[in-house]
Design a protein around this motif. Sequence first.
Motif, short mmCIF file in Angstrom:
data_model
loop_
_atom_site.label_atom_id
_atom_site.label_comp_id
_atom_site.label_asym_id
_atom_site.label_seq_id
_atom_site.Cartn_x
_atom_site.Cartn_y
_atom_site.Cartn_z
N PRO A 257 0.85 -1.20 0.00
CA PRO A 257 0.00 0.00 0.00
C PRO A 257 0.88 1.24 0.00
O PRO A 257 1.95 1.24 0.62
CB PRO A 257 -0.77 -0.11 1.31
CG PRO A 257 -0.67 -1.54 1.72
CD PRO A 257 0.63 -2.03 1.18
N GLU A 258 0.44 2.26 -0.69
CA GLU A 258 1.21 3.50 -0.83
C GLU A 258 1.82 3.95 0.49
O GLU A 258 2.99 4.27 0.59
CB GLU A 258 0.28 4.59 -1.39
CG GLU A 258 0.90 5.95 -1.56
CD GLU A 258 1.65 6.09 -2.88
OE1 GLU A 258 1.16 5.61 -3.91
OE2 GLU A 258 2.76 6.67 -2.86
N ILE A 259 1.00 3.93 1.51
CA ILE A 259 1.40 4.48 2.81
C ILE A 259 2.50 3.64 3.47
O ILE A 259 3.24 4.11 4.31
CB ILE A 259 0.13 4.60 3.70
CG1 ILE A 259 0.34 5.64 4.78
CG2 ILE A 259 -0.28 3.26 4.28
CD1 ILE A 259 -0.97 6.29 5.19
N ALA A 260 2.64 2.39 3.03
CA ALA A 260 3.66 1.52 3.62
C ALA A 260 5.01 1.69 2.94
O ALA A 260 6.02 1.15 3.39
CB ALA A 260 3.21 0.06 3.51
N LEU A 261 5.05 2.46 1.85
CA LEU A 261 6.30 2.61 1.11
C LEU A 261 7.21 3.64 1.76
O LEU A 261 7.53 4.66 1.18
CB LEU A 261 6.00 3.04 -0.33
CG LEU A 261 6.12 1.95 -1.37
CD1 LEU A 261 5.81 2.50 -2.75
CD2 LEU A 261 7.49 1.32 -1.38
N THR A 262 7.62 3.36 2.95
CA THR A 262 8.47 4.27 3.70
C THR A 262 9.92 4.04 3.30
O THR A 262 10.25 3.00 2.74
CB THR A 262 8.32 4.00 5.19
OG1 THR A 262 8.63 2.61 5.41
CG2 THR A 262 6.91 4.26 5.66
N LEU A 543 -2.19 11.50 20.02
CA LEU A 543 -2.36 11.65 18.58
C LEU A 543 -3.79 11.26 18.23
O LEU A 543 -4.23 10.15 18.50
CB LEU A 543 -1.36 10.76 17.84
CG LEU A 543 -1.46 10.69 16.31
CD1 LEU A 543 -1.27 12.06 15.68
CD2 LEU A 543 -0.40 9.73 15.76
N ILE A 544 -4.53 12.24 17.64
CA ILE A 544 -5.92 11.99 17.26
C ILE A 544 -5.96 11.87 15.75
O ILE A 544 -5.38 12.70 15.05
CB ILE A 544 -6.80 13.19 17.69
CG1 ILE A 544 -6.73 13.34 19.21
CG2 ILE A 544 -8.24 13.02 17.21
CD1 ILE A 544 -7.21 14.70 19.70
N GLY A 545 -6.62 10.86 15.23
CA GLY A 545 -6.62 10.76 13.78
C GLY A 545 -7.64 9.81 13.20
O GLY A 545 -8.31 9.07 13.90
N THR A 546 -7.72 9.86 11.86
CA THR A 546 -8.59 8.97 11.10
C THR A 546 -7.81 7.72 10.74
O THR A 546 -6.74 7.48 11.27
CB THR A 546 -9.05 9.66 9.81
OG1 THR A 546 -7.87 10.06 9.12
CG2 THR A 546 -9.91 10.86 10.10
N GLN A 547 -8.30 6.97 9.76
CA GLN A 547 -7.62 5.71 9.44
C GLN A 547 -6.17 5.91 9.02
O GLN A 547 -5.43 4.95 8.99
CB GLN A 547 -8.38 4.91 8.37
CG GLN A 547 -8.47 5.56 7.03
CD GLN A 547 -9.86 6.11 6.83
OE1 GLN A 547 -10.38 6.85 7.67
NE2 GLN A 547 -10.51 5.75 5.75
N MET A 548 -5.78 7.13 8.69
CA MET A 548 -4.39 7.32 8.28
C MET A 548 -3.40 7.04 9.42
O MET A 548 -2.22 6.86 9.15
CB MET A 548 -4.18 8.70 7.66
CG MET A 548 -4.25 9.86 8.60
SD MET A 548 -3.75 11.39 7.79
CE MET A 548 -4.99 11.61 6.52
N ILE A 549 -3.86 7.01 10.67
CA ILE A 549 -2.93 6.65 11.74
C ILE A 549 -3.03 5.16 12.09
O ILE A 549 -2.40 4.69 13.02
CB ILE A 549 -3.10 7.50 13.01
CG1 ILE A 549 -4.46 7.25 13.67
CG2 ILE A 549 -2.92 8.97 12.71
CD1 ILE A 549 -4.59 7.86 15.07
N ALA A 550 -3.83 4.43 11.31
CA ALA A 550 -4.02 3.01 11.64
C ALA A 550 -2.91 2.14 11.08
O ALA A 550 -2.75 1.01 11.46
CB ALA A 550 -5.37 2.53 11.10
N LYS A 551 -2.14 2.69 10.15
CA LYS A 551 -1.15 1.87 9.46
C LYS A 551 0.27 2.37 9.67
O LYS A 551 0.52 3.55 9.64
CB LYS A 551 -1.43 1.91 7.96
CG LYS A 551 -2.30 0.78 7.51
CD LYS A 551 -2.83 1.02 6.13
CE LYS A 551 -4.31 1.25 6.18
NZ LYS A 551 -4.85 2.02 5.12
#
Length: 737
Positions: A257-262, A543-551
């Motif tokens: 997933p895009e967000i995992a491409l660190t 840290l408060i967040g939407t699903q973007m902090i789930a991964k």
Amino acid sequence: MPLYAEVIIDLVSNAVDRPFHYHIPSEMQDKIKPGMRVEVPFSNRRCQGYVLRLPGKSAVDSLKDIAAIIDPEPLLTAEQLALSHWLSMRFYCRLIDALHAMIPASFRKGKRPGEIKVIEPTDLADGAALKRAPAQEKTLDLLRQKGPLPRQELIRLGANSHSIRSLEQKGLVRAVTARATSPVNDGLEDEQVSLTKPHLLREEQAICFNRIRAALEEDKPEKMLLHGITASGKTEIYLQSIARCLELGRSAMILVPEIALTPQMIEHFAGRFPGRVAVLHSRLSVAEKNRQWQMILDGRARVVLGARSAIFAPLGIIGLIIIDEEHETTYKQEEAPRYHAREVAWWRARYNRAVLMLGSATPSLESYHEALEGKSVLLRMQERVTPIQLPPVSVVDMREELKSGHRFIFSRRLLEELNGVIERDEQALLFINRRGFAGFVLCRECGHVVRCSSCDVSLTLHLDRQVMCCHYCAHEAPVPETCPACRGTKIRYFSAGTQRVEEEVKKLYPETPLIRMDRDTTTGRHAHSHYYQQFRERKAKILIGTQMIAKGFDFPDVTLVGVVAADTTLNLPDFRAPERTFQLLTQVAGRTARGPRGGRVIVQTYHPRHHSIVTAADHDYISFFEKELENRRQLAYPPFSELVRFLFSGPDEEAVFEAATWLTGRLEPAAGEAQILGPAPASLYRIKEQYRVHTILKGRALPRLAPGLKKVIREYHRRKDSGSVRLAVDFNPQVVL
Ligand code: ADP
Ligand code: ZN
């Protein structure tokens, strides 16, 4: 000599979504090939186009001549051309949309640079013993130091031409084609990556790996599902499978997933396969992207690591395609071509006779069901490699809170835990899914949500008209004054978002630094990594967040995860809502208990008995799967059916409905046995001044209907007044809002 060419015009328009025939002038006849860009006369101007085929004859009289060939070599491979045709049928896109997905925009536009031949070492060169051939040894050393070089350049640097030929005969070096303008030894070779060594596999890992290895060695396509809990060592399996694939002389591709491409992720792969990994994702600059693409074309990159669109990379002789976190919605593209990377991957695996490996801790219902049906091989890993323990998850019943007179958005339990975190100077994540906008009506006493009896999705409240509406079948019902389940009167519109949570936390702990992350606060290119760093450096406690902090957030000091309202995802009017909720809760729970201080998860909900919540709290995928599969079976949702969604949108409400009704009326003869639902207002009925209405086709083996449906779509586009109404056709949509 070919006389005719079938050309698709490079214009994104429904009017030119078919091949046009041209005559090939004699001087081009021995040069032209399918996949090349050409210039052709088209309605009084010159247009760029792509050659699809060179048919033996043409039924069209007085054809125009092709004006010019743009590239010396085809821009598209035969595989990409075939894939484009399939994409346009399977996912109802224009052929040009499919072709554009195959090539980076910068390659499509500019002139392609000239090509040169260079000499490079092969994989065999690594361990070659050349003690008795010092000249050859010297040549190889030069190539190792400088990277691939043109033959003349190599000789100029001191290699003799005889030694180069000997090395070629032994298969230790080979000549490959490179582009003259791209520096030849560039890319990841230049970066400092530290090499990583393969781990000795654990027993479970070894069993899985042996099965994968056997599949790789066989020359036939095979699909596998690797179901392994978090930290069971899936990544290590990927790495060793890729290594084996390369040994077999084939290339490999891994999607994440895009967000995992660190950067850490990239180093992981580059460290195992130095100089041979091309990385593709949406944050690359044009120059970077070109360079990575060039590495693939030259054959220097044997491994492609990338996000969704990397699935189209022109990698040859693929032996293995891996999709990590295969259940992620980001593998579905939401604009044309609306493809799912998993399906494209399986197409390419079959074309290349390769292995497709899907990996996940929470596989999609579709993939797991397929494995149980024997359509793919199921591999399981249930033990952890690392000592990390799964955190205990407590479910708080918000109805009970209300009954005890506690009306706050944080339950007493969550408040208690939050206080503890602040006192002990630890960190907490508060999670709330903001996509809870679709206003559903909830009884705060019993948790009942009004649903459609035939579609089993929650009815959406339309405040303006004071009705509740099913956004699949258009069924309408009045807004109840008392709860239909318990007769309670505390029935109301439910909404809560990150901003509200932030306000409440600030009131509670005015001195405590906090960070809020959602679509509004992370618009900048680096905002995401900026907040990540801040939290990592402990500049904030909450840290408060939407699903973007789930991964991917991996902080050892996070000892508490609070899910403020699990219901926001659960009650989305989408049949995948229970599955998303389960996946999200599992993922969010994985954000804590990563350090020595351990951690816990508090889930607040009005549905404490819902199977998504109960099974997620028990970390029990199999039970979730069984229950949810049964629900899908009863309502004939995927994997027991397929869907095609026709979404109409436009500024004029009446015109949108009229267009939807027109097309829906014509679906009947093309739809065969499939059920036609709608037209109905979409859940998100109005976005940015655009009204949205959809019709859903539901049935088995829908791809068989594609030719007929394409015809209806074409007729629709030819209608005079469809101009102001946009039609988007989506095969197996992942989100139906
Ligand atoms: P997953 O992808 O299943 O969540 P990872 O592959 O990230 O799990 O593995 C978790 C950690 O365990 C990583 O740090 C990895 O390097 C390590 N690891 C994996 N396999 C082994 C092994 N066989 N021996 C020792 N450490 C391992
Ligand atoms: Zn309905």
